[in-house]
Design an enzyme around this catalytic site. Sequence first.
Site, mmCIF file in Angstrom:
data_model
loop_
_atom_site.group_PDB
_atom_site.id
_atom_site.type_symbol
_atom_site.label_atom_id
_atom_site.label_comp_id
_atom_site.label_asym_id
_atom_site.label_seq_id
_atom_site.Cartn_x
_atom_site.Cartn_y
_atom_site.Cartn_z
ATOM 1 N N CYS A 131 6.940 6.895 -5.353
ATOM 2 C CA CYS A 131 6.811 7.672 -4.111
ATOM 3 C C CYS A 131 5.558 7.244 -3.356
ATOM 4 O O CYS A 131 4.448 7.684 -3.670
ATOM 5 C CB CYS A 131 6.750 9.170 -4.431
ATOM 6 S SG CYS A 131 6.518 10.220 -2.980
ATOM 7 N N CYS A 134 3.702 10.055 -1.617
ATOM 8 C CA CYS A 134 2.882 10.871 -2.522
ATOM 9 C C CYS A 134 1.578 10.171 -2.906
ATOM 10 O O CYS A 134 0.525 10.816 -2.987
ATOM 11 C CB CYS A 134 3.663 11.186 -3.799
ATOM 12 S SG CYS A 134 5.313 11.857 -3.557
ATOM 13 N N ASP A 135 1.654 8.875 -3.172
ATOM 14 C CA ASP A 135 0.540 8.183 -3.810
ATOM 15 C C ASP A 135 -0.127 7.089 -2.983
ATOM 16 O O ASP A 135 -1.114 6.499 -3.427
ATOM 17 C CB ASP A 135 1.028 7.556 -5.130
ATOM 18 C CG ASP A 135 1.594 8.598 -6.091
ATOM 19 O OD1 ASP A 135 1.051 9.715 -6.113
ATOM 20 O OD2 ASP A 135 2.566 8.295 -6.794
#
Length: 302
Positions: A131, A134-135
């Site tokens: 992701c 997300c990261d």
Amino acid sequence: MYDVVIIGGGPAGLTAGIYAARARLKTLLIERAMVGGLAATTEFIENYPGFSEPISGPELASRMEEQARRFGLEFLYAHAEAVQKDGPNFLVTTEEGQVAGRALIIATGAHPQKLNVKGEDLFYGRGVSYCATCDGAFFKDKRVAVVGGGDAAIEEAIFLTKFAQQVYVIHRRDQLRATKVIQERARQNPRITFIWNSVVEEILGQEAVSGVRLKDVRTGELKELNVSGVFVYIGYRPNSSLVKDLVNLDEQGYIITDAHMQTSCPGIFAAGDVRQKPLRQVVTAVADGAIAAFSAEKYLEG
């Protein structure tokens, strides 16, 4: 006892909830994490009808949830552990206890497929990610690799250029599967470099990812690429194990339905990425959810 129990809170499940609750059916949606599913991990959605400007995945999911609550949809945030037949009804076992429904809609979506190479599990959360939204921010001014050639891989590669110094797209073929407009954006981005006809043999590192070992699929030649992050986008696997003993699945594990979203088990419907279909997008998930709720209503009337 609920009229309809929906498992999964992505666009398909939320839409099913909106339609079922609006039809005055007592409806419960069970979601184990946050609503929105994979859509909620997408930075921008620009092909959903009605939005001339891109909308973020979390914002779209939030609007859907708010709309569903307005119609009276109930939510239970818990992990659905098992589903079983109970006469004409269905019992769903969760960590919070059991709930019963006269009809069931499975909208559990899919999860990212792994590379299944050495180092992938070891460095998950320490450089390996599925992701970028997300990261991505953890890789500011670093070099990262994106594995895959479809829409998701190329969109996330473009997103990562906001943070990373250089993004390498590793693809096993010599051309991308992504739609043309996304390809054009990636090719015009100076921070993106394509590595063709290559697969990841191993993810390298000590405490965290330091590189990948690549294999040329044509020549068999091995080489190492120094990167601090590896983002994997090579497809998805359906989250269908919950009902694998109740409904028919295809060879890949996707739930087989008819045009009414009805499965092989009367009273169980499926919607969204978990079912067998040619296109998995927010717009098709929403359509599936609406049809599943409508079909569940007709089933209950019958």
